[in-house]
Design a protein around this motif. Structure first.
Motif: not given
Length: 479
Positions: A56-62, A67-71, A433-438
């Motif tokens: 659930g990594f998002s916006d360059n962090a965990l 985590q609550q919204n991970s797939y 998200s804002l990191d462009g990957v996650h």
């Protein structure tokens, strides 16, 4: 009398028919309106294995909200409708994200990003309260480990002090492996999406990373080892293949030709590159270069808003022996990485004549060149062959998600679901998200729904999935 009996019979039949229609159960949580079923799957003990996507990594962090919204978390909520049990996540301590040590944020595990005024991705304020030395006691269900590769999921010592801190905080012992800890929970169903990091470190560094592409033979051996452990005893699960990196906005947001120039500036730049261009012609006269490579390497600017950036390309013929560097202008076949967006056009030491990407060529780490893209693509294709073969060899136990096609659709026509058009466009495409990957939370919800579609098709379940409208795209600075 007989006539009245006929009318009574007709009324009775009509009443029965109406009653039957009224009693038909239409379940809003099922994909077909019928009563919910797990089909041939047993979701009572679900474990998820993978990398940062599974975590659930998002916006360059965990962080907790991510985590609550991970797939896997979203999948577990759907599984609960048909007998799925508790899904325990090794949560971080807060919504700042990353790790700290002794009360100081560790730079390489920084806080999450938010979109500040001016549409600038900015780290949130504060320091993570998740100390990197703290160990959690399981058992857990989510074994998504940011940074994990296919080999490291079965690597003894991956949770040691010199290993991955995300696994170190949940590993059952210093020499435990991710897959063994997952299997030790006696799961009835698993998900496995792994392999992205086997090319991603190389790609995000512009092909200069110390994290090389995993050889396909190594990937094949390690992946099949994971599948053997996970499918033991007839256990069922779902796996996913891998998209090409050019499906991620990290590689597609910054254009190859973002430089606006007026006629005077263009003329000045062309004068500055005259010596270089003449050197190419001289090298051609000596037989070092073909006319085609001279044309490829010649640098030229014009009065235009779409001038191409100048880059260093290590794959060009090496002419350093005669004093000619390996410069050329980027083409549409090159990918400029997302961080270059705030670097191109800046000056070196404040000197207005030394402009990065223009008079000063972009170093190799800012660009994934066509040759490097081809290297990543060849490896990804080989990995996907391994993944497809695993699904085929265990066709009665494994559902396969075609993530490659899904991500390709996001980067071309988009995917419409619940009234939202999901694309891979940076920020505005809803998915990333804002990191462009996650993915964003909404992107993770889309992924969960696609996993459910594959699961339903393979095992005969009928889980409808979630409404994307219930999930955010961007998080505010304070949660």
């Amino acid at each position: 009398m007989i006539k009245n009996f006929k009318w009574l019979l007709l009324v009775s039949l009509t009443f029965v028919a109406c009653s039957s229609d009224d009693e038909t159960v239409v379940n809003p949580d099922s994909s077909d309106g019928l009563p919910l079923t797990a089909g041939l799957a047993d979701f009572s003990k679900y474990v998820a294995l993978g990398d940062s996507f599974a975590a659930g990594f998002s916006d360059n962090a965990l962080f907790i909200a991510g985590q609550q919204n991970s797939y896997p978390s979203i999948l577990s909520q759907q599984f609960a409708l048909v007998g799925g049990g508790e899904f325990v996540i090794p949560f971080m301590n807060d919504n700042i994200g990353g790790f700290s040590l002794g009360g100081t944020q560790i730079p390489q595990f920084g806080p999450r990003l938010y979109l500040a005024p001016g549409n600038v991705p900015t780290p949130v304020a504060g320091t993570s309260s998740t100390d990197i030395t703290t160990h959690l006691t399981g058992p857990f269900n989510n074994f998504g480990i940011p940074g994990a590769k296919v080999v490291t999921l079965d690597l003894a010592g991956y949770g040691s002090s010199a290993g991955n801190p995300y696994f170190a905080r949940i590993a059952s012992s210093p020499m435990a492996t991710v897959v063994d800890d997952a299997v030790a929970t006696n799961p009835t169903f698993f998900s496995l999406w792994i392999g992205g990091n086997d090319v991603l470190g190389y790609a995000t560094s512009g092909g200069v990373s110390t994290s090389p592409i995993t050889p396909p033979a190594t990937f094949d051996l390690a992946y099949n080892g994971l599948i053997t452990k996970l499918t033991a005893g007839g256990r069922k699960g779902v796996i996913a293949n891998l998209p090409y990196v050019n499906a991620l906005p990290y590689f597609t947001t910054v254009p190859y030709n973002p430089v606006p120039l007026d006629a005077g500036t263009a003329s000045l730049l062309n004068s500055g590159y005259t010596t270089y261009n003449n050197g190419l012609l001289y090298a051609q006269s000596l037989g070092y270069l073909t006319a085609a490579e001279v044309a490829q390497r010649t640098i030229s600017f014009s009065a235009s808003s779409t001038n191409r950036v100048v880059i260093v390309d290590e794959y060009l013929t090496d002419l350093t022996a005669v004093g000619i560097p390996s410069y050329r202008q980027a083409t549409s076949e090159d990918l400029i990485i997302l961080p270059a967006r705030s670097f191109i056009g800046t000056t070196v030491g404040g000197n207005p004549l030394q402009v990065n990407g223009v008079s000063v060529p972009l170093a190799d780490n800012w660009v994934l060149s066509k040759r490097e893209i081809d290297e990543v693509k060849i490896a990804t294709d080989a990995y996907n062959t391994t993944i497809q073969n695993a699904a085929t060899d265990h066709s009665d136990q494994i559902a396969l998600v075609d993530a490659k096609t899904i991500m390709a659709s996001l980067s071309t026509v988009g995917i419409v679901q619940n009234g939202y058009t999901m694309t891979s466009a940076y920020v505005t495409g809803n998915t990333f998200s804002l990191d462009g990957v996650h993915p964003s939370s909404k992107g993770y919800a889309l992924i969960a729904n696609k996993f459910l579609e594959a699961i339903n098709e393979k095992f005969g379940s009928n889980l409808k999935g979630v409404n994307l409208g219930q999930y955010q795209i961007l998080f505010p600075p304070v949660l």
